[in-house]
Design a protein around this motif. Sequence first.
Motif, PDB file in Angstrom:
ATOM      1  N   PHE A   1      -5.085   4.467   5.173  1.00 19.08           N
ATOM      2  CA  PHE A   1      -4.094   3.644   5.148  1.00 19.08           C
ATOM      3  C   PHE A   1      -4.385   2.234   5.543  1.00 19.08           C
ATOM      4  N   THR A   2      -4.484   2.250   7.076  1.00 16.77           N
ATOM      5  CA  THR A   2      -4.808   0.920   7.757  1.00 16.77           C
ATOM      6  C   THR A   2      -6.021   0.307   7.390  1.00 16.77           C
ATOM      7  N   GLN A   3      -6.915   1.233   6.746  1.00 17.60           N
ATOM      8  CA  GLN A   3      -8.150   0.509   6.363  1.00 17.60           C
ATOM      9  C   GLN A   3      -7.986  -0.229   4.952  1.00 17.60           C
ATOM     10  N   ILE A   4      -7.280   0.216   4.087  1.00 18.84           N
ATOM     11  CA  ILE A   4      -6.804  -0.245   2.876  1.00 18.84           C
ATOM     12  C   ILE A   4      -6.050  -1.816   3.207  1.00 18.84           C
ATOM     13  N   VAL A   5      -5.282  -1.648   4.207  1.00 17.97           N
ATOM     14  CA  VAL A   5      -4.293  -2.706   4.443  1.00 17.97           C
ATOM     15  C   VAL A   5      -5.252  -3.909   5.155  1.00 17.97           C
ATOM     16  N   ALA A   6      -6.383  -3.544   5.993  1.00 20.47           N
ATOM     17  CA  ALA A   6      -7.241  -4.190   6.446  1.00 20.47           C
ATOM     18  C   ALA A   6      -8.031  -5.130   5.730  1.00 20.47           C
ATOM     19  N   ASP A   7      -8.448  -4.329   4.756  1.00 21.01           N
ATOM     20  CA  ASP A   7      -9.468  -4.524   3.347  1.00 21.01           C
ATOM     21  C   ASP A   7      -8.662  -5.681   2.629  1.00 21.01           C
ATOM     22  N   LEU A   8      -7.232  -5.632   2.361  1.00 20.56           N
ATOM     23  CA  LEU A   8      -6.399  -6.579   1.716  1.00 20.56           C
ATOM     24  C   LEU A   8      -6.326  -7.706   2.314  1.00 20.56           C
TER      25      LEU A   8
ATOM     26  N   VAL B   1       0.800  -1.222  -0.194  1.00 18.70           N
ATOM     27  CA  VAL B   1       0.013  -0.116  -0.158  1.00 18.70           C
ATOM     28  C   VAL B   1       0.814   1.187   0.101  1.00 18.70           C
ATOM     29  N   TYR B   2       1.997   1.171   0.548  1.00 18.82           N
ATOM     30  CA  TYR B   2       3.011   2.187   0.814  1.00 18.82           C
ATOM     31  C   TYR B   2       3.359   2.654  -0.664  1.00 18.82           C
ATOM     32  N   LEU B   3       3.618   1.713  -1.485  1.00 19.36           N
ATOM     33  CA  LEU B   3       4.419   1.890  -2.526  1.00 19.36           C
ATOM     34  C   LEU B   3       3.562   1.976  -3.762  1.00 19.36           C
ATOM     35  N   ALA B   4       2.707   1.418  -3.752  1.00 16.49           N
ATOM     36  CA  ALA B   4       1.830   1.124  -5.077  1.00 16.49           C
ATOM     37  C   ALA B   4       0.600   2.252  -5.420  1.00 16.49           C
ATOM     38  N   ASP B   5       0.233   2.102  -6.595  1.00 16.62           N
ATOM     39  CA  ASP B   5      -1.157   2.643  -7.033  1.00 16.62           C
ATOM     40  C   ASP B   5      -2.073   1.701  -7.212  1.00 16.62           C
ATOM     41  N   THR B   6      -1.651   0.589  -7.515  1.00 12.26           N
ATOM     42  CA  THR B   6      -2.747  -0.443  -7.356  1.00 12.26           C
ATOM     43  C   THR B   6      -2.384  -1.686  -6.733  1.00 12.26           C
ATOM     44  N   VAL B   7      -2.928  -2.168  -5.834  1.00 17.65           N
ATOM     45  CA  VAL B   7      -2.625  -3.475  -5.329  1.00 17.65           C
ATOM     46  C   VAL B   7      -3.514  -4.526  -5.642  1.00 17.65           C
ATOM     47  N   HIS B   8      -3.042  -5.810  -6.270  1.00 19.71           N
ATOM     48  CA  HIS B   8      -4.019  -6.708  -6.455  1.00 19.71           C
ATOM     49  C   HIS B   8      -3.707  -8.046  -5.563  1.00 19.71           C
TER      50      HIS B   8
END
Lengths: 271, 251
Positions: A251-258, A213-220
């Motif tokens: 940020f943490t929300q995206i991480v949790a989601d992934l 999440v820190y580095l990317a525009d899109t995380v798959h």
Amino acid sequence: MSTETPSTPLVNFDNVALRYGTGTESILALEGLNLSIRTGEFVAVVGMSGCGKSSLLKLMSGLVRPTAGSVTIHGQEVTKPLGIVGMAFQNPSLMPWRRALENVILPLEIKSEQRRLHSGDAREHKEKARELLSKVGLAGFEDKYPKELSGGMKQRVSLCRALIHQPELLLLDEPFGALDAFTREELWGVLQRLHRETGCTVVLITHDLTESVYLADTVHVMSPRPGHLVYGAEVPFERPRNLDDRFNVAFTQIVADLRHHIAKGPEAEAV
Amino acid sequence: MNSKSLQERLAPWVVIIVVFFVWEFGTRALGLQPFILPKPTDVYASLIRWWDQIQFHAVHTLTTTVTGFAIAVALGITLGLLVGYSRLAYHALYPIMIGFNSVPKVALVPVLVIWFGIGTVPAIITACAISFFPIVVNVATGLATVEPELEDVLRSLGAKRHDIFLKVGLPSAMPYFFASLKVSVTLAFVGTIISETVASNRGVGYLMIAASGRFDVPLVFAGLFVIAVMGIVLYEGFAYMERKLTGWAYR
Ligand SMILES: Nc1ncnc2c1ncn2[C@@H]1O[C@H](COP(=O)(O)OP(=O)(O)O)[C@@H](O)[C@H]1O
Ligand SMILES: [Mg+2]
């Protein structure tokens, strides 16, 4: 089908399957994989070990051919290595008999040998490599052998080798996986800067969701084998990002989601 | 960086001196006759007394060994590269090489004598036969140690198989190659001596057989001593070369 419009993705996977081996012992590594990557995009791919992430990179680099479906770059089917990619791995895989600078030069050497040019541009190569090494903080270490460098330094050299020939596509397979947390954070900064400066397209494989999440525009997110993409998250934060961003709620929300989508196996997905 | 401490330098000499000391005074205390087990001083005396003959035979043994070893190196490199480069060659040749390596070379000598007569040729062939196998195995192993990721980096740039072989395979095989040389050269001595003891009228092996026929055991031991010294010198020579040429491989 090779007409290129501004909207043509740089890389496109269309319903790709990849099977290793034949017969009863064969392994279906990837199946039904669709992915498209824009020029200049920074893509991260996360997923369980063995789900086919490295295979994905091998398909892009032309090292293996898909069993079904198609992989295209610039709208052209990839049938062999195109020489437009740079690669780095968890293992720096440097040549221990070459000094740092000579390791970095390797891709230029191979390319000029292919064009039947010889030592003529050796001096120019060295100059380029020197410049790149100093960009990643290794000025003064050009003449060191790999055994004289720390893990983080070797990984920097490996990154330089991946970038020296100005590849359009930088493929990174868990490049920071073996480093300690502080070195890793430092190298995130290095990679982010190199991406901004070169504008090259990056595909980063990682186990570390924060890193992705820190580095990317899109995380798959990739499913367990046979691998395909089950979820994609856009990361909207401005660049350059800084390390404190990691602790933002968004940020943490995206991480949790992934994390949630990785936990879900292929069975749960169907429900 | 690679410098040994004083202790490490002295240790082998201390061991040698202690061994000779125990040997000398052990044989004295037990009152052993020189034709059973000579004392180091007996061996030394014999070495002095027969120095000219010993020198003549030692030079002969040395040239025989080096000749056989040189052929072994050429053969070992050739087979090692072949087997390391081609999977087919590997599968075709490995079993027969292992079989050949398992044959006691002393059993080979009588056949060689029938073919070439008594003398230097069987000794050269025996030295070669006994010492080429470690070179083959090491060169082939070295070629196989190319990291798959490094190979991927090269292939993704469009490098062909023989480019990878030249750029990565050969250099990675060098430390293995040099490591095998120092082992092989000592084996070559074994081959030469075996052949000389069975079928020759020259060389340290012959000298020792002739001496033991006269129950001149101190001279037999003097011969063993000379062989050991030549072995150590060649081993160290190759070890030095290894450190100089492939120092990058060692921490
Ligand atoms: N060259 C190969 N031959 C056979 N099976 C392979 C090969 N490469 C990878 N695989 C298998 O394919 C699957 C996916 O591998 P990989 O792409 O390396 O996964 P990841 O990088 O996600 O851990 C694994 O089960 C692996 O064992
Ligand atoms: Mg992997």
